[in-house]
Design a protein around this motif. Structure first.
Motif, PDB file in Angstrom:
ATOM      1  N   PHE A 102       0.833  -1.224   0.000  1.00  0.00           N
ATOM      2  CA  PHE A 102       0.000   0.000   0.000  1.00  0.00           C
ATOM      3  C   PHE A 102       0.864   1.270   0.000  1.00  0.00           C
ATOM      4  O   PHE A 102       0.371   2.369   0.160  1.00  0.00           O
ATOM      5  CB  PHE A 102      -0.920   0.010   1.232  1.00  0.00           C
ATOM      6  CG  PHE A 102      -1.706  -1.260   1.399  1.00  0.00           C
ATOM      7  CD1 PHE A 102      -2.876  -1.462   0.669  1.00  0.00           C
ATOM      8  CD2 PHE A 102      -1.263  -2.278   2.223  1.00  0.00           C
ATOM      9  CE1 PHE A 102      -3.588  -2.643   0.775  1.00  0.00           C
ATOM     10  CE2 PHE A 102      -1.965  -3.475   2.344  1.00  0.00           C
ATOM     11  CZ  PHE A 102      -3.135  -3.656   1.616  1.00  0.00           C
ATOM     12  N   TYR A 103       2.159   1.088  -0.204  1.00  0.00           N
ATOM     13  CA  TYR A 103       3.108   2.192  -0.051  1.00  0.00           C
ATOM     14  C   TYR A 103       2.769   3.402  -0.921  1.00  0.00           C
ATOM     15  O   TYR A 103       2.844   4.543  -0.472  1.00  0.00           O
ATOM     16  CB  TYR A 103       4.529   1.679  -0.365  1.00  0.00           C
ATOM     17  CG  TYR A 103       5.566   2.764  -0.456  1.00  0.00           C
ATOM     18  CD1 TYR A 103       5.943   3.494   0.670  1.00  0.00           C
ATOM     19  CD2 TYR A 103       6.187   3.080  -1.673  1.00  0.00           C
ATOM     20  CE1 TYR A 103       6.899   4.485   0.596  1.00  0.00           C
ATOM     21  CE2 TYR A 103       7.147   4.069  -1.762  1.00  0.00           C
ATOM     22  CZ  TYR A 103       7.498   4.768  -0.621  1.00  0.00           C
ATOM     23  OH  TYR A 103       8.443   5.761  -0.709  1.00  0.00           O
ATOM     24  N   LYS A 104       2.392   3.156  -2.171  1.00  0.00           N
ATOM     25  CA  LYS A 104       2.147   4.289  -3.081  1.00  0.00           C
ATOM     26  C   LYS A 104       0.967   5.141  -2.609  1.00  0.00           C
ATOM     27  O   LYS A 104       0.948   6.349  -2.810  1.00  0.00           O
ATOM     28  CB  LYS A 104       1.899   3.787  -4.504  1.00  0.00           C
ATOM     29  CG  LYS A 104       1.964   4.900  -5.545  1.00  0.00           C
ATOM     30  CD  LYS A 104       2.176   4.368  -6.938  1.00  0.00           C
ATOM     31  CE  LYS A 104       2.466   5.514  -7.888  1.00  0.00           C
ATOM     32  NZ  LYS A 104       1.268   6.085  -8.498  1.00  0.00           N
ATOM     33  N   LYS A 105       0.013   4.502  -1.930  1.00  0.00           N
ATOM     34  CA  LYS A 105      -1.157   5.235  -1.432  1.00  0.00           C
ATOM     35  C   LYS A 105      -0.838   5.993  -0.149  1.00  0.00           C
ATOM     36  O   LYS A 105      -1.423   7.036   0.130  1.00  0.00           O
ATOM     37  CB  LYS A 105      -2.325   4.273  -1.176  1.00  0.00           C
ATOM     38  CG  LYS A 105      -2.914   3.683  -2.442  1.00  0.00           C
ATOM     39  CD  LYS A 105      -3.930   2.597  -2.114  1.00  0.00           C
ATOM     40  CE  LYS A 105      -4.339   1.840  -3.372  1.00  0.00           C
ATOM     41  NZ  LYS A 105      -4.934   0.552  -3.062  1.00  0.00           N
ATOM     42  N   THR A 106       0.056   5.462   0.670  1.00  0.00           N
ATOM     43  CA  THR A 106       0.287   6.047   2.002  1.00  0.00           C
ATOM     44  C   THR A 106       1.545   6.912   2.090  1.00  0.00           C
ATOM     45  O   THR A 106       1.750   7.611   3.078  1.00  0.00           O
ATOM     46  CB  THR A 106       0.422   4.939   3.067  1.00  0.00           C
ATOM     47  OG1 THR A 106       1.581   4.135   2.776  1.00  0.00           O
ATOM     48  CG2 THR A 106      -0.806   4.046   3.104  1.00  0.00           C
ATOM     49  N   ARG A 107       2.405   6.887   1.041  1.00  0.00           N
ATOM     50  CA  ARG A 107       3.745   7.472   1.162  1.00  0.00           C
ATOM     51  C   ARG A 107       3.739   8.980   1.385  1.00  0.00           C
ATOM     52  O   ARG A 107       4.738   9.540   1.837  1.00  0.00           O
ATOM     53  CB  ARG A 107       4.592   7.130  -0.076  1.00  0.00           C
ATOM     54  CG  ARG A 107       4.131   7.839  -1.323  1.00  0.00           C
ATOM     55  CD  ARG A 107       4.723   7.263  -2.589  1.00  0.00           C
ATOM     56  NE  ARG A 107       4.060   7.847  -3.736  1.00  0.00           N
ATOM     57  CZ  ARG A 107       4.476   8.939  -4.356  1.00  0.00           C
ATOM     58  NH1 ARG A 107       5.571   9.557  -3.959  1.00  0.00           N
ATOM     59  NH2 ARG A 107       3.805   9.429  -5.374  1.00  0.00           N
TER      60      ARG A 107
ATOM     61  N   TYR B 214       3.451   5.131   7.487  1.00  0.00           N
ATOM     62  CA  TYR B 214       2.965   5.710   6.222  1.00  0.00           C
ATOM     63  C   TYR B 214       4.019   5.567   5.114  1.00  0.00           C
ATOM     64  O   TYR B 214       3.711   5.566   3.933  1.00  0.00           O
ATOM     65  CB  TYR B 214       2.530   7.174   6.384  1.00  0.00           C
ATOM     66  CG  TYR B 214       3.626   8.139   6.796  1.00  0.00           C
ATOM     67  CD1 TYR B 214       4.559   8.609   5.884  1.00  0.00           C
ATOM     68  CD2 TYR B 214       3.713   8.604   8.108  1.00  0.00           C
ATOM     69  CE1 TYR B 214       5.555   9.493   6.256  1.00  0.00           C
ATOM     70  CE2 TYR B 214       4.704   9.495   8.502  1.00  0.00           C
ATOM     71  CZ  TYR B 214       5.628   9.938   7.560  1.00  0.00           C
ATOM     72  OH  TYR B 214       6.615  10.813   7.949  1.00  0.00           O
TER      73      TYR B 214
ATOM     74  N   GLN C 101       1.803  -1.561  -8.092  1.00  0.00           N
ATOM     75  CA  GLN C 101       2.452  -0.245  -8.235  1.00  0.00           C
ATOM     76  C   GLN C 101       3.227   0.134  -6.973  1.00  0.00           C
ATOM     77  O   GLN C 101       4.262   0.781  -7.040  1.00  0.00           O
ATOM     78  CB  GLN C 101       1.398   0.818  -8.524  1.00  0.00           C
ATOM     79  CG  GLN C 101       1.210   1.075 -10.007  1.00  0.00           C
ATOM     80  CD  GLN C 101       0.526   2.410 -10.232  1.00  0.00           C
ATOM     81  OE1 GLN C 101      -0.457   2.706  -9.574  1.00  0.00           O
ATOM     82  NE2 GLN C 101       1.037   3.208 -11.144  1.00  0.00           N
ATOM     83  N   SER C 102       2.702  -0.267  -5.825  1.00  0.00           N
ATOM     84  CA  SER C 102       3.335   0.097  -4.553  1.00  0.00           C
ATOM     85  C   SER C 102       4.686  -0.593  -4.362  1.00  0.00           C
ATOM     86  O   SER C 102       5.654   0.035  -3.937  1.00  0.00           O
ATOM     87  CB  SER C 102       2.406  -0.236  -3.383  1.00  0.00           C
ATOM     88  OG  SER C 102       1.335   0.669  -3.326  1.00  0.00           O
TER      89      SER C 102
ATOM     90  N   TRP D 131       7.099   1.003  -6.478  1.00  0.00           N
ATOM     91  CA  TRP D 131       7.428   2.377  -6.095  1.00  0.00           C
ATOM     92  C   TRP D 131       8.576   2.443  -5.089  1.00  0.00           C
ATOM     93  O   TRP D 131       9.315   3.416  -5.051  1.00  0.00           O
ATOM     94  CB  TRP D 131       6.198   3.099  -5.554  1.00  0.00           C
ATOM     95  CG  TRP D 131       6.210   4.543  -5.949  1.00  0.00           C
ATOM     96  CD1 TRP D 131       6.536   5.626  -5.164  1.00  0.00           C
ATOM     97  CD2 TRP D 131       5.908   5.093  -7.243  1.00  0.00           C
ATOM     98  NE1 TRP D 131       6.457   6.786  -5.888  1.00  0.00           N
ATOM     99  CE2 TRP D 131       6.070   6.487  -7.172  1.00  0.00           C
ATOM    100  CE3 TRP D 131       5.517   4.525  -8.458  1.00  0.00           C
ATOM    101  CZ2 TRP D 131       5.856   7.336  -8.257  1.00  0.00           C
ATOM    102  CZ3 TRP D 131       5.308   5.375  -9.536  1.00  0.00           C
ATOM    103  CH2 TRP D 131       5.477   6.752  -9.428  1.00  0.00           C
TER     104      TRP D 131
ATOM    105  N   TYR E 231      -3.115  17.186   2.112  1.00  0.00           N
ATOM    106  CA  TYR E 231      -2.449  16.131   2.887  1.00  0.00           C
ATOM    107  C   TYR E 231      -2.697  16.203   4.399  1.00  0.00           C
ATOM    108  O   TYR E 231      -2.332  15.281   5.120  1.00  0.00           O
ATOM    109  CB  TYR E 231      -0.940  16.154   2.603  1.00  0.00           C
ATOM    110  CG  TYR E 231      -0.629  15.872   1.159  1.00  0.00           C
ATOM    111  CD1 TYR E 231      -0.787  14.578   0.638  1.00  0.00           C
ATOM    112  CD2 TYR E 231      -0.215  16.883   0.293  1.00  0.00           C
ATOM    113  CE1 TYR E 231      -0.520  14.306  -0.709  1.00  0.00           C
ATOM    114  CE2 TYR E 231       0.054  16.624  -1.051  1.00  0.00           C
ATOM    115  CZ  TYR E 231      -0.105  15.331  -1.539  1.00  0.00           C
ATOM    116  OH  TYR E 231       0.144  15.072  -2.865  1.00  0.00           O
TER     117      TYR E 231
END
Length: 435
Positions: A234-239, A247, A280-281, A284, A419
């Motif tokens: 989930f990295y791309k969503k939380t980065r 996050y 994608q995550s 990323w 953000y």
């Protein structure tokens, strides 16, 4: 018949403070009868710079001490002794080489000015000692990327696409345990915070980076973020998050001092993708490692230009040095509450999110119009994950003197709405409490 003299190699650790995937350590172990290791807490990195900041402040100093303590323990498991000194390498290396009859010094190759100056001073008296340096802080090794660094593209996308299409990532190198007879008596000790000129401190309980330094902790974090929590998916969503431990990967402080290598992270992500699938995550995380490489190659291409006021573009902008405005920025007392919250976070923890860094740097350079190098020097002093190439590369980028052809300015209010719409981050750092 004369007995053959034992061949002794010395590993001089710099920003490669690990035993896993360490080229200098591997070569020393393969090429010598005995291996000794040394690390210097060089006083110049704890002195004040031209702008009045300590080059390394308390947060990174503590993280470094923890890292070297862990390195010492990990090397001991391989039967290698780590000597540690609070002194400049040029004052000690020659003596160490004489004392132990060292044939070769193995170290990580550095190319920025301070490190080059140290190398020159170190090599001068070493007439009978080989000096072997290897690039060991990249994902894509320079030997596989370019014979001429002036050919490196100035725009990241072109750089990334070429690497991904044409260049292989080398395998991690493995180091075997040496015989017990390899270790030597060690009368040196690792300096304390007090030795380095700091008072003991407690980090804010609000920090998003509550971790200790060292390879062991770094590898644990990687395994947690990938295999235990699977948050990497989930990295791309939380980065772009601002609050909390998870996050983002938080790998950067260990990467910065070389407690873990970029290749180790890459290999672990690939292993994760094989077991749990790629998206994608997961890509990323690798994408960010390529960004890190990019700034290192830009530094190799432009050398000291990354520290010049006009940057790599030789832009002749007018910059100010208003001490009052600079101090307001440092102390989180500007007119912008989003900037203030981020600046208080770094001041109290040595950490700031990537989103925060872009905003406060843009505000400093584009809104306050202050000399961007002062902001970069402040980050160098405070940030746990300070890396010379990424720090100055990113500051040039944001200030409009680097690799961003669009020369953008961040709308910090719009960024805060996007953000931190619920004010969770700003409330965390700006709320006044009695206790």
């Amino acid at each position: 018949m004369q007995q053959q003299q034992k061949k002794i190699g010395l590993v001089w650790f710099r920003n490669n403070l690990r035993i896993r995937d360490n080229i200098a350590l591997k070569k020393a172990a393969d090429e010598n009868d005995q291996v000794i290791a040394v690390y210097f807490f060089d006083p110049k990195y704890f002195a004040k710079d031209a702008f009045g900041f300590r080059k390394t402040e308390k947060y990174r100093a503590q993280f470094l001490i923890e890292t070297v303590q862990d390195l010492k323990q990990n090397l001991a498991k391989l039967n290698i002794t780590l000597l540690t000194y609070f002194d400049a390498p040029e004052n000690k290396l020659n003596t160490i080489c004489d004392e132990f009859s060292v044939a070769t010094i193995y170290t990580q190759k550095e190319w920025t000015q301070e490190e080059i100056d140290t190398n020159k001073a170190v090599k001068q008296p070493l007439t009978n000692v080989n000096f072997l340096e290897d690039y060991d802080q990249f994902l894509y090794h320079p030997n596989t990327v370019s014979r001429n660094f002036s050919n490196i593209p100035n725009v990241f996308t072109g750089f990334r696409k070429k690497l991904e299409k044409y260049v292989d990532i080398l395998d991690e190198v493995k180091i075997s345990k040496l015989p017990e007879s390899n270790s030597i008596e060690n009368s040196t000790s690792i300096p304390t915070l007090s030795d380095l000129g700091f008072e003991d401190f407690t980090i804010s309980h609000k920090t998003a980076f509550p971790f200790k330094g060292g390879e062991t902790e770094g590898l644990n974090r990687i395994d947690y973020y990938l295999f235990e929590s699977k948050k990497v998916s989930f990295y791309k969503k939380t980065r772009n998050g601002l609050v909390g431990v998870d996050y983002s990967t938080k790998f950067s402080p260990w990467l910065a001092n070389g407690s873990v290598s970029a290749k180790t992270i890459y290999d672990k992500v690939k292993k994760y993708e094989k077991e749990y699938g790629k998206n994608q995550s997961t890509y990323w995380v690798i994408f960010e490692l390529i960004w890190r490489d990019f700034f290192k190659y830009i530094s190799l291409k432009y050398n000291n230009k990354i520290f010049k006021i006009g940057g790599i573009l030789d832009r002749n902008y007018h910059w100010n040095t208003d001490k009052e405005l600079i101090n307001q920025w440092i102390n989180g007392e500007t007119k912008d509450d989003f900037v203030n919250a981020n600046m208080i976070e770094i001041k109290e923890t040595g950490w700031m999110s990537n989103r925060g860094r872009q905003n406060v740097a843009s505000y400093f350079a584009k809104e306050l119009l202050q000399d961007w190098r002062i902001g970069a020097a402040y980050f160098e002093s405070l940030l746990l994950d300070y890396d010379v190439h990424s720090n100055y590369g990113n500051w040039m980028y944001v200030a409009g003197v680097g690799n961003d052809p669009r020369d953008r300015k961040f709308n910090t209010q719009l960024q805060a709405e996007r953000y931190d719409s619920n004010y969770k981050f700003r409330n965390l750092w700006l709320a006044k409490t009695l206790f």
